[in-house]
Design an enzyme around this catalytic site. Structure first.
Site, mmCIF file in Angstrom:
data_model
loop_
_atom_site.group_PDB
_atom_site.id
_atom_site.type_symbol
_atom_site.label_atom_id
_atom_site.label_comp_id
_atom_site.label_asym_id
_atom_site.label_seq_id
_atom_site.Cartn_x
_atom_site.Cartn_y
_atom_site.Cartn_z
ATOM 1 N N GLY A 10 0.904 -1.044 0.081
ATOM 2 C CA GLY A 10 -0.076 -0.019 0.017
ATOM 3 C C GLY A 10 0.889 1.117 -0.213
ATOM 4 O O GLY A 10 1.863 1.376 -0.061
ATOM 5 N N MET A 11 0.269 2.344 0.048
ATOM 6 C CA MET A 11 0.921 3.667 -0.178
ATOM 7 C C MET A 11 1.964 3.805 0.993
ATOM 8 O O MET A 11 3.064 4.112 0.634
ATOM 9 C CB MET A 11 -0.274 4.774 -0.097
ATOM 10 C CG MET A 11 0.486 6.249 -0.065
ATOM 11 S SD MET A 11 -0.716 7.538 0.441
ATOM 12 C CE MET A 11 -2.088 7.376 -0.928
ATOM 13 N N TYR A 61 -8.152 -2.997 6.000
ATOM 14 C CA TYR A 61 -9.166 -2.603 5.403
ATOM 15 C C TYR A 61 -9.807 -1.330 5.484
ATOM 16 O O TYR A 61 -10.101 -0.825 6.320
ATOM 17 C CB TYR A 61 -10.434 -3.488 5.971
ATOM 18 C CG TYR A 61 -11.626 -3.563 5.058
ATOM 19 C CD1 TYR A 61 -12.242 -4.659 4.563
ATOM 20 C CD2 TYR A 61 -12.363 -2.484 5.068
ATOM 21 C CE1 TYR A 61 -13.487 -4.586 3.728
ATOM 22 C CE2 TYR A 61 -13.713 -2.356 4.121
ATOM 23 C CZ TYR A 61 -14.069 -3.837 3.606
ATOM 24 O OH TYR A 61 -15.512 -3.582 2.919
ATOM 25 N N TYR A 126 -15.910 1.495 9.769
ATOM 26 C CA TYR A 126 -14.574 1.595 9.522
ATOM 27 C C TYR A 126 -13.771 2.050 11.035
ATOM 28 O O TYR A 126 -12.908 1.563 11.502
ATOM 29 C CB TYR A 126 -14.289 2.652 8.561
ATOM 30 C CG TYR A 126 -12.534 2.829 8.444
ATOM 31 C CD1 TYR A 126 -11.647 1.756 7.994
ATOM 32 C CD2 TYR A 126 -12.039 4.090 8.449
ATOM 33 C CE1 TYR A 126 -10.324 2.121 7.984
ATOM 34 C CE2 TYR A 126 -10.753 4.540 8.389
ATOM 35 C CZ TYR A 126 -9.812 3.403 8.127
ATOM 36 O OH TYR A 126 -8.727 3.648 8.067
ATOM 37 N N LYS A 130 -11.331 -0.283 13.248
ATOM 38 C CA LYS A 130 -9.847 0.232 13.765
ATOM 39 C C LYS A 130 -9.847 0.425 15.034
ATOM 40 O O LYS A 130 -8.624 0.242 15.723
ATOM 41 C CB LYS A 130 -9.642 1.365 12.799
ATOM 42 C CG LYS A 130 -9.548 1.508 11.396
ATOM 43 C CD LYS A 130 -8.216 0.636 10.886
ATOM 44 C CE LYS A 130 -6.984 1.157 11.301
ATOM 45 N NZ LYS A 130 -5.857 0.525 10.680
#
Length: 290
Positions: A10-11, A61, A126, A130
């Site tokens: 990922g970034m 995610y 989300y 988290k």
């Protein structure tokens, strides 16, 4: 030390691997296809093979809107995955840096940036998942872990608001951008450097929650204007609008600026201003885009 970076495709993960490599560290990059953090057997095999001293968990995610209807899967990756990872770290004597988000807060604060110890109150699936991951890590590995929250990320790799503004500038005469959401545009390379600096201190005086965002704050509209100005376009081509113009399944925080009080005791520098970081990052993002 040996480092293991999960979510390395990922970034942020790519920037963490690049930063650690630049520093001459021994680092293993594990992307999603290399290591599923929700699989205990896969984790055990990875730790047995690589024997990491420090793990940076960038696996997550991150589809904020999809999580509203797929919360069970989001919880598996964002909540149970970090718990399993922390347990595996504990079993092998490794330390853990876990990346989290501003979405653990309600996003309605009116008294300045959220301090690290402010009570979480997520308003999205989300954010709930988290937060579950944060709590799992701190429960399973209280003396050898740190949770590092970040927000409004942009970088050289992958999609981001900054990259989208660069593209839209070349395709549209004007761009409507939300001006009622406040936060801290943060370069992923700066977060990677902060993780690399914090890692060796984890379990040796540094544990708990840290905030890794840029200093200062603006709105998405303010960020878009800054991007336009830096690439030589007229900032007045960016027009302000409200969040109601872009309805989403998951509500976006109206205010998500984070405070950085816990960095000073570690001896690491405070984050720099978001404009300074953007000025340095933008040429690299444009080069990568081209």
């Amino acid at each position: 030390m040996r480092w293991l970076v999960t979510g390395a495709g990922g970034m942020l993960g790519r920037d963490v691997v690049a930063e650690l490599t630049r520093r001459g560290e021994d680092v293993v990059a594990a992307g999603r296809t290399d290591l599923d953090i929700t699989e205990p057997a896969a984790l055990e095999a990875a730790f047995a093979g690589h024997r990491p001293d420090l793990v940076v968990n960038c696996a997550a995610y991150t589809a904020v809107d999809d999580a509203e209807t797929d919360e069970a899967r989001a919880l598996e990756i964002n909540g149970e995955g970090p718990r399993l990872l922390a347990r595996t770290c504990a079993a092998h004597g490794a330390r853990l840096l876990h990346v989290s988000t501003d979405y653990v807060f309600a996003g309605d604060r009116d008294a300045g940036p959220y301090p690290e110890d402010h009570p979480p109150a997520p308003r999205t699936a989300y954010g709930r998942t988290k937060l579950a991951g944060e709590r799992a890590v701190l429960e399973e590995l209280p003396d050898a872990s740190a949770v590092v929250r970040t927000a409004w990320l942009y970088g050289e790799h992958g999609r981001s608001f900054v990259r989208t503004m660069i593209e839209l500038e070349g395709r549209r005469d004007t761009v409507d951008v939300v001006d009622d959401q406040h936060g801290q545009p943060t370069w992923s390379a700066d977060v990677a450097a902060r993780l690399a600096g914090l890692g060796p201190l984890v379990g040796r005086g540094a544990t708990g929650v840290f905030h890794a965002t840029a200093a200062g704050q603006t709105t998405w509209y303010g960020l878009a204007r800054e991007v336009f100005a830096l690439i030589g376009a007229d900032p007045d081509r960016v027009r302000p609008t409200g969040s109601a113009a872009f309805p989403r399944p998951a509500p976006r925080p109206a205010y998500s600026a984070l405070a950085h009080d816990r960095w000073r005791p570690t001896g690491l520098p405070a984050p720099r201003d978001w404009r300074s970081a953007l000025h340095e990052a933008l040429p690299r993002i444009r080069k990568e885009s081209s």
